[in-house]
Design an enzyme around this catalytic site. Sequence first.
Site, mmCIF file in Angstrom:
data_model
loop_
_atom_site.group_PDB
_atom_site.id
_atom_site.type_symbol
_atom_site.label_atom_id
_atom_site.label_comp_id
_atom_site.label_asym_id
_atom_site.label_seq_id
_atom_site.Cartn_x
_atom_site.Cartn_y
_atom_site.Cartn_z
ATOM 1 N N ASP A 88 59.009 59.177 4.499
ATOM 2 C CA ASP A 88 58.023 58.781 5.500
ATOM 3 C C ASP A 88 58.639 58.370 6.829
ATOM 4 O O ASP A 88 59.799 57.983 6.925
ATOM 5 C CB ASP A 88 57.147 57.647 4.972
ATOM 6 C CG ASP A 88 57.957 56.429 4.523
ATOM 7 O OD1 ASP A 88 59.038 56.615 3.937
ATOM 8 O OD2 ASP A 88 57.501 55.293 4.756
ATOM 9 N N GLU A 146 58.069 54.533 1.822
ATOM 10 C CA GLU A 146 59.030 53.427 1.699
ATOM 11 C C GLU A 146 58.748 52.345 2.726
ATOM 12 O O GLU A 146 58.902 51.158 2.445
ATOM 13 C CB GLU A 146 60.462 53.953 1.861
ATOM 14 C CG GLU A 146 61.542 52.922 1.535
ATOM 15 C CD GLU A 146 61.790 51.911 2.622
ATOM 16 O OE1 GLU A 146 62.067 50.734 2.293
ATOM 17 O OE2 GLU A 146 61.708 52.262 3.831
ATOM 18 N N GLU A 147 58.329 52.748 3.929
ATOM 19 C CA GLU A 147 58.067 51.773 4.978
ATOM 20 C C GLU A 147 56.796 50.962 4.692
ATOM 21 O O GLU A 147 56.521 49.993 5.382
ATOM 22 C CB GLU A 147 57.925 52.483 6.334
ATOM 23 C CG GLU A 147 59.176 53.219 6.786
ATOM 24 C CD GLU A 147 60.313 52.297 7.205
ATOM 25 O OE1 GLU A 147 60.103 51.066 7.245
ATOM 26 O OE2 GLU A 147 61.404 52.805 7.490
ATOM 27 N N HIS A 373 64.613 51.770 13.696
ATOM 28 C CA HIS A 373 63.279 51.415 14.185
ATOM 29 C C HIS A 373 63.235 51.315 15.717
ATOM 30 O O HIS A 373 62.262 50.818 16.276
ATOM 31 C CB HIS A 373 62.759 50.114 13.542
ATOM 32 C CG HIS A 373 62.505 50.248 12.072
ATOM 33 N ND1 HIS A 373 61.559 49.474 11.405
ATOM 34 C CD2 HIS A 373 63.048 51.033 11.122
ATOM 35 C CE1 HIS A 373 61.569 49.786 10.113
ATOM 36 N NE2 HIS A 373 62.464 50.739 9.927
#
Length: 417
Positions: A88, A146-147, A373
Amino acid sequence: MNWKGETAVHQRIRARVRELMPRVVEIRRAIHSHPELGGHEQATSDLVARVLGSAGVPVTRGIAGTGVVGLIEGRDAGPTIALRADMDALPIQDQKSVDYASRVSGVMHACGHDGHTAALVGTGIILSELASELSGNVKLIFQPAEEGPGGAKAMIEAGVLREPDVDVILGVHVWSQIPVGMVGFSPGPAYAAVDEIRIKVMGNGGHGAAPHFASDAITASAQVITALQQIVSRQVDPVEPAVVTIGTIKGGYTHNVIADTVEMTGTVRTFSAHLRAAMPGMITRVAQGVARALGADASLEYIQGYPAAINDPKVTAGMADLAARVFGENRVVRNVPRCMGGEDFAYFLQQVPGTFIVIGAGNCERGMAYPHHHPKFDFDEEALAVTMEMLVCAVSHYLGDRAGHGEESSAPRLSKV
């Protein structure tokens, strides 16, 4: 099996990785330019299944939504090793000036999951060619979300670690803070448990000209935020890592009105189970005590997130030793500092022994050193080759029967795809 230096199979693996690299880079860039948020990785899972299927790897789709699992069965019965990649992206606007930048507004791969997925696809292709030399099975786990909200737990609940039962699991994460070419390991606790907090401070509204007739929720919340920082600095053992962060604060109506309510959200990050269990009580006591002292009140909603990711020390040490033989001791970091970030690979590590391997991916000279990020995050794609070589050698080491003895006649044959 004893892995002694650069064996015949290792030479073939390294050569095959190099041969496959252009295709893997192509896959990575295709995923990077078409990112998908957690739970929506449909095109990504289509690509994974199509490429693995064309390499003769049987795949199962639709696990926990968009998850994909490939199964490679060796020549003989034996243990099962699982390799996991997350698929993702993040809700961040890509600000890079490259031809493979995200084409989806407000969504980008800012954490390297595109690289994890592409490298595991390449690993699967090579391992399918090695299957006749393996005693056991390999599960290729392509995980969604996962996020958030956490696809690992959902995949486990769907039975991804069964039929055949997984004996050991390996995960990887490219890391821009470590130079490309390096491989890192963290024995024991590696990533923190990450919980969410929602605090509501309740006062009595009023006119800005008459504060003595009101109870200001904004000034009370400011004192609550300050006091919360004293939990870590004064109530937690200094040798135990912990972080309390307030990330949002919302309250008030207009410039001349005293707010009656303020809502805050944040995170709590810990490693030890007993400290994690104690945090809700400590936060409630501080928030309520400070708010009540100022004529307001406070409530806490505490939402447990990912547990701490704790690598199996024996598996980690074995993989670090193998990495030293594959790449050289000078390219191995044996004690990567613990990270207060969360990682839902932790759920897999709660079920079976395993380790989460850090793959160096930073390259300052090429401007690839932005933190994860960040809207300009990118990584040196040489990390894809390191990832594939590490994972294929790990499987060959774990499941190989003859390939580690340097016998040219018994080395596996790697065909072109």
